[in-house]
Design an enzyme around this catalytic site. Sequence first.
Site, PDB file in Angstrom:
ATOM      1  N   GLU A 181     -10.755   1.308  -4.560  1.00 24.49           N
ATOM      2  CA  GLU A 181     -10.519   2.745  -4.396  1.00 24.49           C
ATOM      3  C   GLU A 181      -9.512   3.347  -5.373  1.00 24.49           C
ATOM      4  O   GLU A 181      -8.745   4.232  -4.996  1.00 24.49           O
ATOM      5  CB  GLU A 181     -10.046   3.031  -2.958  1.00 24.49           C
ATOM      6  CG  GLU A 181     -11.086   2.679  -1.928  1.00 24.49           C
ATOM      7  CD  GLU A 181     -10.672   3.034  -0.505  1.00 24.49           C
ATOM      8  OE1 GLU A 181     -11.452   3.717   0.145  1.00 24.49           O
ATOM      9  OE2 GLU A 181      -9.576   2.614  -0.074  1.00 24.49           O
ATOM     10  N   HIS A 228      -3.997   2.280  -4.719  1.00 21.66           N
ATOM     11  CA  HIS A 228      -3.187   2.123  -3.504  1.00 21.66           C
ATOM     12  C   HIS A 228      -1.750   1.728  -3.859  1.00 21.66           C
ATOM     13  O   HIS A 228      -1.155   0.878  -3.195  1.00 21.66           O
ATOM     14  CB  HIS A 228      -3.812   1.069  -2.581  1.00 21.66           C
ATOM     15  CG  HIS A 228      -5.039   1.554  -1.849  1.00 21.66           C
ATOM     16  ND1 HIS A 228      -4.993   2.101  -0.600  1.00 21.66           N
ATOM     17  CD2 HIS A 228      -6.335   1.560  -2.215  1.00 21.66           C
ATOM     18  CE1 HIS A 228      -6.222   2.430  -0.214  1.00 21.66           C
ATOM     19  NE2 HIS A 228      -7.057   2.111  -1.176  1.00 21.66           N
ATOM     20  N   ASP A 255       0.875  -1.170   0.000  1.00 17.93           N
ATOM     21  CA  ASP A 255       0.000   0.000   0.000  1.00 17.93           C
ATOM     22  C   ASP A 255       0.909   1.215   0.000  1.00 17.93           C
ATOM     23  O   ASP A 255       2.133   1.087   0.157  1.00 17.93           O
ATOM     24  CB  ASP A 255      -0.937   0.007   1.230  1.00 17.93           C
ATOM     25  CG  ASP A 255      -2.281   0.660   0.907  1.00 17.93           C
ATOM     26  OD1 ASP A 255      -2.291   1.812   0.436  1.00 17.93           O
ATOM     27  OD2 ASP A 255      -3.312   0.007   1.116  1.00 17.93           O
TER      28      ASP A 255
HETATM   29  C1  ACM Z   1     -10.806  -1.144   1.628  1.00 15.84           C
HETATM   30  O1  ACM Z   1     -11.157  -1.002   2.797  1.00 15.84           O
HETATM   31  N1  ACM Z   1     -10.407  -0.108   0.912  1.00 15.84           N
HETATM   32  C2  ACM Z   1     -10.844  -2.433   0.991  1.00 15.84           C
END
Ligand code: ACM
Length: 681
Positions: free
Chosen positions: A317, A261, A184
């Site tokens: 996201e 991410h 991440d």
């Molecule tokens: C997440 O909580 N973005 C998978």
Amino acid sequence: MRKFIVLFALLLGSLPLSAQDNQITPAPGLFEAEDGELDATQTLKLYMDEYVTDRETLLEAARATGLDIKLVRRPAKQGYINFISDGEYVSEEQYYLYIEEDGIEISAATPAGYFYALQTLRQIVENNPDGKLPACSMLDYPRFEYRGILIDVSRHFRSLDFLKRQIDMMARLKMNRLHLHLTDAAGWRMEIDSYPRLTSYAAWRTPATWKEWWYGDRQYVEEGSEGAYGGYYTKAELRELVAYAADRYITIIPEIEMPGHSDEVLAAYPELRCSHLPERQGELCIGKEATFEMMQAILDEVIKVFPSEYIHIGGDEASKDNWALCEDCQRRMREEGLESVEELQSYMIHRIEEYLNERGRQIIGWDEILQGGLAPNATVMSWRGEEGGIAAAEAEHYVIMSPHGYCYIDAPQDAPPTQPEAIGGYLPLEKVYSYDPAPETMSAKVAYHIKGVQANLWAEFIPTDEHYEMMLWPRAIAIAEVGWSKPQVKDFANFRCRALDIVERMQAEGYNPFDLKNEIGDRPESREPIDHLALGKTVTYNYPSFYYGPQYAAAGDVALVDGLRGTWTYADGRWQGFLGRGGVDVTIDMGEPTVVHSIKADFMQYCGPGVYMPCKVEIWGSLDGENFEPLTVIDHEVRYEDVPSFMNFGWEGETEVRYIRYKAHRSRFSGFLFVDEIVVR
Ligand code: ACM
Ligand code: ZN
């Protein structure tokens, strides 16, 4: 023979499925107390029939029960533990366990089944410190085949020892999947030979805490440079961890995030940014072939370390803004006939799925992988709610349920003002426990595709191991029971007693679980509806343009006088949220002149998500609705604070009014004002 009796009883439903008379967690399917007890202070002779595999591992698990065990080659007549293999089963993880005066018989079809029988036995031993084990018959198997926890090692790196300790506890609770969030923005955590800067650079930063880093410059530093904080696992370490987990029948599922991410990947390899060269980019450029070369090379190394059939590829996201501006991404869309940036994301997930499928692996992705079209064999992890999971199941994809309202254990588990800073919300043990991933109201087809449940513990606000354990336990125990036990044997009061015992045991073993016995619970005001003079009266919102926001309307125009006080969280449908510059400005018509002694309202502050106290509250009274007399003006200095707070703003005295005007001003911090009830007495 006993087995058939038990099976008949189960089929006929004539025996109660009962968790009440045993102390086993997760609650077993069928537990029957029998007469007599086994003296387990003697050495017990463990015999495994010829079909039992993983014998060393199971011997170790048998010793971990605390019993004194000697391995023998023939079944003993007295003082025995006999493993008798069984070819018939409902679930591969199923076991029978009989404790009798002369010994213990365990029957299972797989090593995992034996292992789970031994975990049950271990709990029975722990619960009977005098060594007298009450006789019983049990038949037990899991409701769901996937019972998992996500541990986030990107936001704050954790040691191998820490992970092993959590694996130990998971195994005792019959959980079988550890989802490691290895990559991440905050740091890449797996050694990758073909892209060494992922760990020589993108695994390190100077502020130790995620919060300082995220709200600071979000830079990375070279490994070994002064103050470098972070870390990564070598492949040897990961193999060691995989083996350690496998010995406890836990599969480690690695997550390699893409395309979102991924800030750290692009910081280490900036040449892979989109063609208009954004200064900072969190999403991989899907236009560049080099992106695929990189991800495929990484996955080649990942699958050599992790035998898990499932590889988690993230997918959540991703902002799609850069792709719309990038020549390479746009060219890819033209060439592939992709109509939208959602389809561009889906193109990437499809390609990666194909790559992994060809190598015998399957992908799991967060529910955003539904956007632009789901890859044909993908399993969906439903986190934004259950809708994504249900849609995927309708389309005959497998699903792991992990909706944030029940499974995001990064929310505080007790009264937020008493808890360390967290991401927000309120998720107590009882709510986690109440989750049913496949309730009766679900269609059979959808329910069939729900393979399991997972708790996710994101670590943005959790710098230390002690804090991490406190967030994880005991809520992960609730997830273990949600995943294993049938709804008919679940009972929160009973579970809570068992959880209290487990917490105490964990504390004695040096873990740091949340101290459940001192739980405060939900906001006391919210537990019962209240009565007061303004209940059900008419409320006028004075500046319609500064009305409460639609997202946090609660009960609408009656919300502030409906007798329902808010809980610890503003998303509960009781707190009304005001976003406009005018703040809160309402007039209550009491219907007739009324003698009142107090007018009060509570506000909450959660600075992280932008919820603040008012800087000033004014209250007026009027008999005619025209001329308002000021009753009080309260000034309040609003400060940014990490920990949430609740505060009452009101007036006390004596006056006669028909109309009450209550006005709360927003402070220099923009954001929301939240109020649940204007209480008039
Ligand atoms: C997440 O909580 N973005 C998978
Ligand atoms: Zn691009």
